[in-house]
Motif scaffolding. Structure first.
Motif, PDB file in Angstrom:
ATOM      1  N   ASN A 161       9.739  -3.853 -15.855  1.00  0.00           N
ATOM      2  CA  ASN A 161      10.790  -3.752 -14.837  1.00  0.00           C
ATOM      3  C   ASN A 161      11.765  -2.647 -15.243  1.00  0.00           C
ATOM      4  O   ASN A 161      12.814  -2.894 -15.795  1.00  0.00           O
ATOM      5  N   GLU A 162      11.366  -1.418 -14.952  1.00  0.00           N
ATOM      6  CA  GLU A 162      12.184  -0.267 -15.314  1.00  0.00           C
ATOM      7  C   GLU A 162      12.143   0.755 -14.185  1.00  0.00           C
ATOM      8  O   GLU A 162      11.419   0.584 -13.207  1.00  0.00           O
ATOM      9  N   ALA A 163      12.888   1.813 -14.329  1.00  0.00           N
ATOM     10  CA  ALA A 163      12.942   2.848 -13.292  1.00  0.00           C
ATOM     11  C   ALA A 163      11.535   3.323 -12.954  1.00  0.00           C
ATOM     12  O   ALA A 163      10.713   3.533 -13.834  1.00  0.00           O
ATOM     13  N   GLY A 164      11.263   3.452 -11.680  1.00  0.00           N
ATOM     14  CA  GLY A 164       9.960   3.924 -11.230  1.00  0.00           C
ATOM     15  C   GLY A 164       8.914   2.845 -11.073  1.00  0.00           C
ATOM     16  O   GLY A 164       7.820   3.095 -10.592  1.00  0.00           O
ATOM     17  N   ALA A 165       9.228   1.626 -11.467  1.00  0.00           N
ATOM     18  CA  ALA A 165       8.245   0.538 -11.392  1.00  0.00           C
ATOM     19  C   ALA A 165       7.827   0.241  -9.959  1.00  0.00           C
ATOM     20  O   ALA A 165       6.696  -0.163  -9.710  1.00  0.00           O
ATOM     21  N   SER A 166       8.715   0.461  -9.026  1.00  0.00           N
ATOM     22  CA  SER A 166       8.392   0.172  -7.626  1.00  0.00           C
ATOM     23  C   SER A 166       7.308   1.093  -7.071  1.00  0.00           C
ATOM     24  O   SER A 166       6.787   0.847  -5.983  1.00  0.00           O
ATOM     25  N   SER A 167       6.928   2.114  -7.823  1.00  0.00           N
ATOM     26  CA  SER A 167       5.871   3.019  -7.355  1.00  0.00           C
ATOM     27  C   SER A 167       4.521   2.328  -7.252  1.00  0.00           C
ATOM     28  O   SER A 167       3.600   2.852  -6.623  1.00  0.00           O
ATOM     29  N   VAL A 168       4.385   1.135  -7.829  1.00  0.00           N
ATOM     30  CA  VAL A 168       3.116   0.396  -7.718  1.00  0.00           C
ATOM     31  C   VAL A 168       2.976  -0.295  -6.361  1.00  0.00           C
ATOM     32  O   VAL A 168       1.876  -0.683  -5.982  1.00  0.00           O
ATOM     33  N   VAL A 169       4.076  -0.441  -5.617  1.00  0.00           N
ATOM     34  CA  VAL A 169       4.030  -1.146  -4.330  1.00  0.00           C
ATOM     35  C   VAL A 169       3.007  -0.531  -3.376  1.00  0.00           C
ATOM     36  O   VAL A 169       2.132  -1.241  -2.864  1.00  0.00           O
ATOM     37  N   PRO A 170       3.031   0.781  -3.097  1.00  0.00           N
ATOM     38  CA  PRO A 170       2.044   1.315  -2.156  1.00  0.00           C
ATOM     39  C   PRO A 170       0.612   1.200  -2.657  1.00  0.00           C
ATOM     40  O   PRO A 170      -0.312   1.058  -1.855  1.00  0.00           O
ATOM     41  N   VAL A 171       0.408   1.218  -3.950  1.00  0.00           N
ATOM     42  CA  VAL A 171      -0.938   1.079  -4.510  1.00  0.00           C
ATOM     43  C   VAL A 171      -1.485  -0.318  -4.232  1.00  0.00           C
ATOM     44  O   VAL A 171      -2.610  -0.485  -3.750  1.00  0.00           O
ATOM     45  N   VAL A 172      -0.671  -1.339  -4.496  1.00  0.00           N
ATOM     46  CA  VAL A 172      -1.089  -2.723  -4.257  1.00  0.00           C
ATOM     47  C   VAL A 172      -1.291  -2.970  -2.771  1.00  0.00           C
ATOM     48  O   VAL A 172      -2.281  -3.572  -2.348  1.00  0.00           O
ATOM     49  N   ARG A 173      -0.391  -2.458  -1.940  1.00  0.00           N
ATOM     50  CA  ARG A 173      -0.496  -2.655  -0.494  1.00  0.00           C
ATOM     51  C   ARG A 173      -1.735  -1.971   0.069  1.00  0.00           C
ATOM     52  O   ARG A 173      -2.418  -2.516   0.932  1.00  0.00           O
ATOM     53  N   THR A 174      -2.054  -0.784  -0.410  1.00  0.00           N
ATOM     54  CA  THR A 174      -3.242  -0.068   0.047  1.00  0.00           C
ATOM     55  C   THR A 174      -4.508  -0.814  -0.353  1.00  0.00           C
ATOM     56  O   THR A 174      -5.440  -0.944   0.447  1.00  0.00           O
ATOM     57  N   ALA A 175      -4.536  -1.323  -1.575  1.00  0.00           N
ATOM     58  CA  ALA A 175      -5.701  -2.084  -2.036  1.00  0.00           C
ATOM     59  C   ALA A 175      -5.908  -3.333  -1.182  1.00  0.00           C
ATOM     60  O   ALA A 175      -7.025  -3.615  -0.723  1.00  0.00           O
ATOM     61  N   ALA A 176      -4.849  -4.087  -0.950  1.00  0.00           N
ATOM     62  CA  ALA A 176      -4.953  -5.311  -0.145  1.00  0.00           C
ATOM     63  C   ALA A 176      -5.383  -4.994   1.282  1.00  0.00           C
ATOM     64  O   ALA A 176      -6.224  -5.688   1.861  1.00  0.00           O
ATOM     65  N   SER A 177      -4.842  -3.935   1.838  1.00  0.00           N
ATOM     66  CA  SER A 177      -5.189  -3.543   3.199  1.00  0.00           C
ATOM     67  C   SER A 177      -6.662  -3.161   3.307  1.00  0.00           C
ATOM     68  O   SER A 177      -7.352  -3.534   4.260  1.00  0.00           O
ATOM     69  N   GLY A 178      -7.157  -2.419   2.330  1.00  0.00           N
ATOM     70  CA  GLY A 178      -8.561  -2.015   2.340  1.00  0.00           C
ATOM     71  C   GLY A 178      -9.507  -3.192   2.248  1.00  0.00           C
ATOM     72  O   GLY A 178     -10.503  -3.261   2.974  1.00  0.00           O
TER      73      GLY A 178
END
Length: 106
Positions: free
Chosen positions: A52-69
């Motif tokens: 939980n540090e700066a830039g950690a939220s950058s994983v959100v689009p990766v997880v969302r894209t994987a789930a969507s696919g």
């Protein structure tokens, strides 16, 4: 930072994915999104836990894209249309019932 489970579920449903900094551990951020089948039922949820540090939220689009696919591959209804994607081609997956696996977080 511990939060009320009801607040966490409400926020997850509102934004469409789980974003929970400090929920499991103060130094960790958890991100997850539901995978839905052709009936629109939640059948899985890819998740990551990162520092939980700066830039950690950058994983959100990766997880969302994987789930969507994965959801699309299972024939999940397209967002906002209420009807399943047309099955066919190599992306069609075998379907199995997943009754009784609702965690209540989606």
């Amino acid at each position: 930072m511990k939060t009320d489970d009801g607040q966490v579920r409400t926020e997850n449903r509102r934004q469409g994915y789980a974003y929970v900094p400090g929920y499991v551990h103060l130094d960790a951020l958890g991100v997850a999104e539901a995978v839905r089948d052709a009936r629109g039922e939640v059948v899985a949820a890819p998740a990551v836990i990162v520092p939980n540090e700066a830039g950690a939220s950058s994983v959100v689009p990766v997880v969302r894209t994987a789930a969507s696919g994965v959801s699309r591959a299972l024939g999940a209804p397209a967002t906002g249309t209420g009807r399943p994607r047309e099955p066919g081609g190599p992306r069609t997956a075998a379907r199995r019932p997943y009754e009784g696996h609702d965690t209540g977080y989606w």
